[in-house]
Structure formats: C-alpha cells, structure tokens
Design a protein around this motif. Structure first.
Motif, short mmCIF file in Angstrom:
data_model
loop_
_atom_site.label_atom_id
_atom_site.label_comp_id
_atom_site.label_asym_id
_atom_site.label_seq_id
_atom_site.Cartn_x
_atom_site.Cartn_y
_atom_site.Cartn_z
N ILE A 151 31.77 23.32 4.64
CA ILE A 151 33.03 23.34 3.90
C ILE A 151 32.99 22.31 2.77
O ILE A 151 34.00 22.00 2.17
CB ILE A 151 34.26 23.12 4.82
N ILE A 176 37.17 27.61 -4.10
CA ILE A 176 36.72 26.21 -3.99
C ILE A 176 35.37 26.06 -4.71
O ILE A 176 35.16 25.12 -5.49
CB ILE A 176 36.59 25.77 -2.51
N VAL A 201 38.23 24.67 7.27
CA VAL A 201 38.91 24.31 6.01
C VAL A 201 40.40 24.12 6.27
O VAL A 201 41.02 23.18 5.78
CB VAL A 201 38.69 25.39 4.92
N GLN A 260 30.80 23.28 12.98
CA GLN A 260 32.10 23.89 12.61
C GLN A 260 32.86 24.32 13.86
O GLN A 260 34.07 24.13 13.96
CB GLN A 260 31.89 25.08 11.66
N ILE A 286 34.79 30.25 10.29
CA ILE A 286 34.51 29.99 8.87
C ILE A 286 35.74 29.41 8.19
O ILE A 286 35.66 28.46 7.42
CB ILE A 286 34.08 31.30 8.16
N THR A 287 36.90 29.98 8.50
CA THR A 287 38.12 29.61 7.76
C THR A 287 38.90 28.47 8.41
O THR A 287 39.55 27.69 7.71
CB THR A 287 39.05 30.83 7.63
N ARG A 342 37.89 34.22 2.30
CA ARG A 342 37.28 32.89 2.25
C ARG A 342 37.78 32.07 1.06
O ARG A 342 37.60 32.43 -0.09
CB ARG A 342 35.75 33.01 2.27
N GLU A 343 38.43 30.96 1.38
CA GLU A 343 38.92 30.05 0.35
C GLU A 343 37.74 29.35 -0.30
O GLU A 343 37.85 28.76 -1.37
CB GLU A 343 39.85 29.03 1.00
N HIS A 344 36.58 29.44 0.39
CA HIS A 344 35.34 28.88 -0.15
C HIS A 344 35.06 29.46 -1.54
O HIS A 344 34.38 28.83 -2.34
CB HIS A 344 34.17 29.19 0.78
N SER A 395 42.67 29.68 3.84
CA SER A 395 42.73 28.58 4.82
C SER A 395 43.92 27.66 4.58
O SER A 395 44.51 27.16 5.54
CB SER A 395 41.44 27.78 4.76
N LEU A 424 28.25 29.86 4.27
CA LEU A 424 29.58 29.50 4.77
C LEU A 424 29.54 28.61 6.00
O LEU A 424 30.55 28.40 6.65
CB LEU A 424 30.40 30.76 5.07
N PHE A 457 29.82 33.13 13.47
CA PHE A 457 28.44 32.62 13.61
C PHE A 457 28.11 32.25 15.05
O PHE A 457 27.20 31.48 15.30
CB PHE A 457 28.24 31.40 12.70
N ARG A 468 41.16 20.80 7.96
CA ARG A 468 41.11 19.70 6.98
C ARG A 468 42.42 19.63 6.19
O ARG A 468 43.00 18.57 6.00
CB ARG A 468 39.92 19.93 6.04
#
Ligand code: SF4
Lengths: 420, 166
Positions: free
Chosen positions: B28, B72, A41, A78, A37-38, B67-69, A141, B25, A67, A44
């Motif tokens: 991104i 963001i 990001v 991902q 998940i992290t 989570r930086e999500h 991230s 999630l 996941f 990127r």
C-alpha cells in the motif's frame, strides 16, 4: 413521484420519504466490506479519522480472499494487518483461512446480506448482493474507512435502466450468458452511474446462482448496482442462509426508467467475451478457432455449487485436453465440501483438472494459475482486461461454466452442445 | 488553483488493471505503486512522467476494480490532473476522496495531443492547450464535492463529523 427499487431502499436508509435521481444523500449502512487488498488502505485511513472504534462490530466484514492462502511475504503482512485490526476492534465478521471464501459468495451464504440492506464494499463486485434485493455497490478504501467510522456513506441517487427478462434459457445456457449478452448490448460504460433493475416473468426461471452471477457483473456495464425483485426462490435462499429479518422493497409500478431492454432468454446461446473487454462478445459456437492453454472455473461470478454441478456433468468420464491446464476453484468452503460430498471434485480430478482451495487466485492475476506471455485462458470470471490473469500479452475469454467445461475437454472454445 | 504540465494521452476504457496491475497490489506504499503506474498500457510512462504532468483520456477512465491504489499510483507518480470524457464511477469517487484532481470534458481528448503542454484552472474548469493556443471547458463539480475537495478529501470530512457528534 414513483421510485425504482433502488431509490426506495436508498430513501428509507436516508430517512426520507422520497428521493430522486441526481440527489445527494447520506444513507445508513447495514454492512461495510473490505478484502486483503483494499482493507489495509482503509485501515490506514480509518486510523487517521481518529474514530477509535468501528460504528458496529457486527456490521463490518473483513474477508482476506484475494492473495490467500498468503501468496508471499507482503501479502502475509497485509493479512496480518487485517487480522490484528479485526481482533483489536472486536470485528465479528473476520474470516480466517479455513472458513474464508471469495467475499461475494461467502457473505450471501452466511446470511450477512439481505433484501433492503444498504451495503458498501471496497470491492467493485459488491454489487453482487443485488441478486437478493439489497442495494450494494463498490467503493474505494477511503469510503470503506469512512463507512467503518460513521456507519453512513454519501450517495448520488441513481437513475435506472430496466431489463425485462422473458422466457426460459435453452439447455447449457445460464445466467452468465444472459449478463454477457446484456453487456454486449450496453457496452462497458453503457449503464454508467445508473442502476440495472431486472423485471419480467423470466426471472422465475433463473436460479439464485444465475442471479448472483448477473448482479455481480453489473459493474462490467458501468452500473452502480444491479438489482432483482424478491420472490420465493430469494426467500428460500435467505432461509437456508439463516437470515431471518429483512425488509422487501419493490419498484413502483409507474417507476421511470431511462431505457428499457426486453430480452427473450429462449433466444440466447452460449456467449463468450473476447479480450480485452467484457462487452466484446461473440457466440461460443462461432469462436471454435480459439485454442486455449488454461481453463479456470471459479470466482465470485461462477464459483458456486450449480456451476460445478453443470461443469462436472459435461466433464464426467472425459479427459481434459492434452496440454491444457484446467483449474477448479470452489468459491467457499461450504461449496467445496458439498462438491466433495456429491463426488464432483472426484470427477474433476479424474478428468485431469486440479482443484484449489477457495481463493480469488488467478481471477485477478494474483496467484494459483498465472498466464505466461501469449497464453490464452477461458475463465468463468468477470474481467478480461489487459494483463488481468498474468502477462500483459496474455488473453482471457470470459464464459459460462458450461462453455469452460466443454472447452477444457476439446482444447478450443466450444459450445457445450457440441460435446454434451 | 492552477496546474500546468505535459500531456500523456490515452483512449477509451483505461482500466484499473493497466493503471496498476494486481501483481503489485501486495503493497500500500504510494511510491512503490507509482513505480508501476500505467506499466501495462505505457511501459515508458514511469520513466517519462514529471511532477505536474497531466493525463488526457477518452471515455470511462478508471473502469474495473475498486482499487484506490489506482488513483494513489497516478497521484504519487506526479500527475496533477486527469482529464477525461467520462470516468468510471468508483474511480471518480476514489479520486475525490484522496484528492486527485479530475475533470470531465467532452472535447479535450480530440483537441489535445500527447506531448502538448496544457494548463488547467480548477476554479473555472478552463483547460488551455498552451501548445496549440486552444481552450476547452470542463464540467464544474457539484457543490457537495467541491466542499469535500476543499476540505482535503473524505478523511477530514469524517473527522469533522465525528467532532460534531461529541
Ligand atoms: S473472484 Fe475475482 S472478481 Fe471476484 S472478488 Fe475475487 S478477484 Fe474480484
């Protein structure tokens, strides 16, 4: 000035003789971690820095555990991004499905974390490695990207609370109950920005699995990290994990703690955190009115071998309550294999539970056991926020593997002493 | 720097699972994340939020996952600033690293209602409730973090460090 254990580790990593609470430092990192998940990001952001290569190919760990096995096309993309990045940069610690496990169980098992290490992970439960005397903390991230590029991170040196553990836990009571009890005392932001430093003769009575579970949930009290002193059990664990080189640090005798909690573990009983906060704790024995649709035994908190041993002991020869779904998720392949060899998985399947491949899965409402509206789960995981395991109107009750196993048999929250 | 907007008000312990639920999630993309921002705590947030609006909350905003999500999604939804009595530490770090303005202020939550118009001066930390004609003072950032924010977040900081090494 005397220093806490955390402060000593940070001082050394920053190349300083002395640090104090509140000081901003730049510390060298021994390991930088990310998951499926992290890490995307972070990758990127890493590309934006123009660093090209990671600071050290052996000091980055990429663990696709949330996941996986890929739950859908987007998750597969991902993971592919991570895999490609790991391959291109020559990252040594990338774990494919088949060897992957839940990150905070996998890295200690592989000897990738040890005493005196400074570790950041783009996952809030990175604090788990404090059980081995490391300074480890969760970051985002972009921090992970910066860590991969520079091999350093900025920290504000934390003050500390001390938790003195005395005595021995009663039968069927374990590390999970201790940490739930503590979070019940402090609240979910009670230790905000600070270290939780453990001390006391009672620590010797806690297994490494207990300590990993307790350090894991430091974040649930708002803490920056949770850390245990090193003893022979720690050293034996490290030997088994193949970790040969490390430096042991200990808090100064006269280190200053903002607050000291003393806990007599012999007085603790099986504890459950009610929705929707880990601090909303009650005794299991007083929660028997809560009927349950699903039980989950697994995660980076309680998906280790001793958790399955104790759950199997309670469930062996019995049946999962009619209409209840019981999911058993070993945290790593090694744990899975050992549980298989010991016959534990047979006992679970015979009882009517389902055994899954290692994954975070339902812990974060990802896949493999999502709750419908109005459903309730007892889980050995670490968070019970709104919607954590599925529908926003579902509920998660956090408990030990002992309580989870007892609950799976009766269909309502149960103190293990009632059935075993 | 200043901002002005309508307030969305929440209480203690707004966690990252309600800011952006894990079921989203698998992406991104900021716009996709923003489309589900606050969904589990405030189902109409996404429909109502306008560019520049402000979130005001009580204690421990952003607790839970790393989570930086979460920041963001909030930033991409158009929120210009989050004001809270306190922030969970990883959220605090992440917000600074990605350039989402956040302010710690003990009194703003009590003195600001949902729907109030509020303006914020980031240089002085002064928060003005335009609707009620009251003001509050937020804690200023430590110098290192000011530098980080002024430089545009952590990525430019890393770029500068790498350049200095060469
Ligand atoms: S098991 Fe749960 S808490 Fe642990 S890393 Fe996975 S999602 Fe996070």
């Amino acid at each position: 000035m005397p220093m806490t254990m955390t402060q000593k580790i940070l001082a050394q990593a920053a190349g300083l003789n002395q640090v104090e609470a509140g000081q901003l430092i730049e510390a060298k990192l021994d390991l930088v971690l990310g998951n499926d998940i992290t890490a995307p990001v972070a990758i990127r952001e890493f590309e934006k820095t123009g660093a090209g290569n990671v600071f050290d190919k052996s000091r980055v760990a990429l663990v696709p555990d949330h996941f996986t096995p890929n739950k859908d096309i987007k998750a597969a993309e991902q993971c592919k991004m991570m895999r490609t990045f790991a391959h291109e940069k020559g990252i040594e610690n990338y774990f494919e499905v088949g060897e992957v496990g839940v990150e905070h169980a996998l890295l200690p098992e592989r000897g990738l974390v040890g005493p005196g290490d400074v570790i950041i992970g783009a996952d809030s439960h990175t604090c788990t490695y404090g059980a081995l005397g490391a300074f480890s903390t969760g970051v985002g991230s972009t921090d992970m990207a910066a860590g991969m590029a520079l091999g350093t991170a900025w920290f504000k040196v934390p003050a500390a609370f001390q938790f003195v553990l005395e005595g021995k836990l009663p039968k069927w009571v374990s590390g999970k109950d201790v940490i739930l009890h503590i979070i019940g005392l402090t609240g979910v932001d009670g230790v905000l920005y600070r270290s939780m430093e453990y001390a006391g003769a009672g620590i010797a009575n806690l297994t490494m699995d207990d300590r990993l579970c307790m350090a894991n949930m430091a974040i649930e009290a708002g803490a920056k990290n949770g850390i245990f002193p090193i003893d022979d059990q720690t050293r034996a664990f490290l030997k088994e994990a193949g970790r040969a080189k490390y430096t042991e640090y200990a808090a100064d005798k006269d280190a200053v703690y903002e607050r000291v909690y003393t806990i007599d573990m012999s007085k603790l009983r099986s504890t459950v955190a009610f929705p929707h906060l880990p601090s909303n704790t009650r005794l299991a024995a007083e929660s028997t009115h809560i009927t349950v649709d699903q039980v989950v035994i697994g995660s980076c908190t309680n998906g280790r071998l001793s958790d399955f041993r104790v759950a199997a002991k309670i469930m062996a020869g019995r049946k999962v309550a009619k209409g209840l779904r019981c999911l058993v998720i070993p945290a790593t392949q090694k744990i899975y294999l050992q549980a298989l060899k010991e016959g534990l998985l047979t006992q679970f399947v015979e009882a009517g539970a389902v055994v899954s491949a290692p994954t975070c899965g339902p812990c974060l409402g990802g896949h493999m056991g999502i709750l419908a509206k109005g459903e309730r789960a007892v889980a050995t995981t670490n968070r019970n926020f709104v919607g954590r395991m599925g529908h926003p109107e579902s509920e998660v009750y956090l408990a030990s593997p002992e309580v989870a196993a007892a609950t799976a048999i009766t269909g309502h929250i149960t103190d293990p002493n009632e059935v075993a | 720097m200043q901002t002005k907007g309508t307030v969305f008000r929440y209480n203690d312990n707004v966690d990252t699972d309600v800011i952006i639920p894990a079921r989203y999630l698998n992406t991104i993309d900021p716009a996709e994340l923003a489309a589900h921002c606050m969904e589990d705590i405030d189902a109409t947030f996404v429909k109502r939020v306008k560019q520049g609006d402000i979130i005001v909350a009580a204690k421990n905003f952003g607790c839970g996952s790393s989570r930086e999500h979460a920041p963001i999604a909030i930033k991409a939804a158009g929120i210009s600033c989050v004001i809270a009595q306190s922030f969970a530490r990883i959220f605090y770090r992440n917000a600074i690293n990605i350039g989402l303005a956040i302010l710690e202020c003990p009194d703003a939550h009590d003195g600001i209602a949902a729907g109030d118009t509020v303006s914020v001066d980031f240089d002085t930390g002064k928060i003005t409730n335009v609707t009620k004609g009251t003001t509050f003072q937020a804690a200023p950032f430590p110098p290192f973090m000011k530098e980080l924010i002024a430089g545009g977040g952590l990525v430019p900081y890393v770029q500068a460090k790498l350049a200095a090494k060469k």
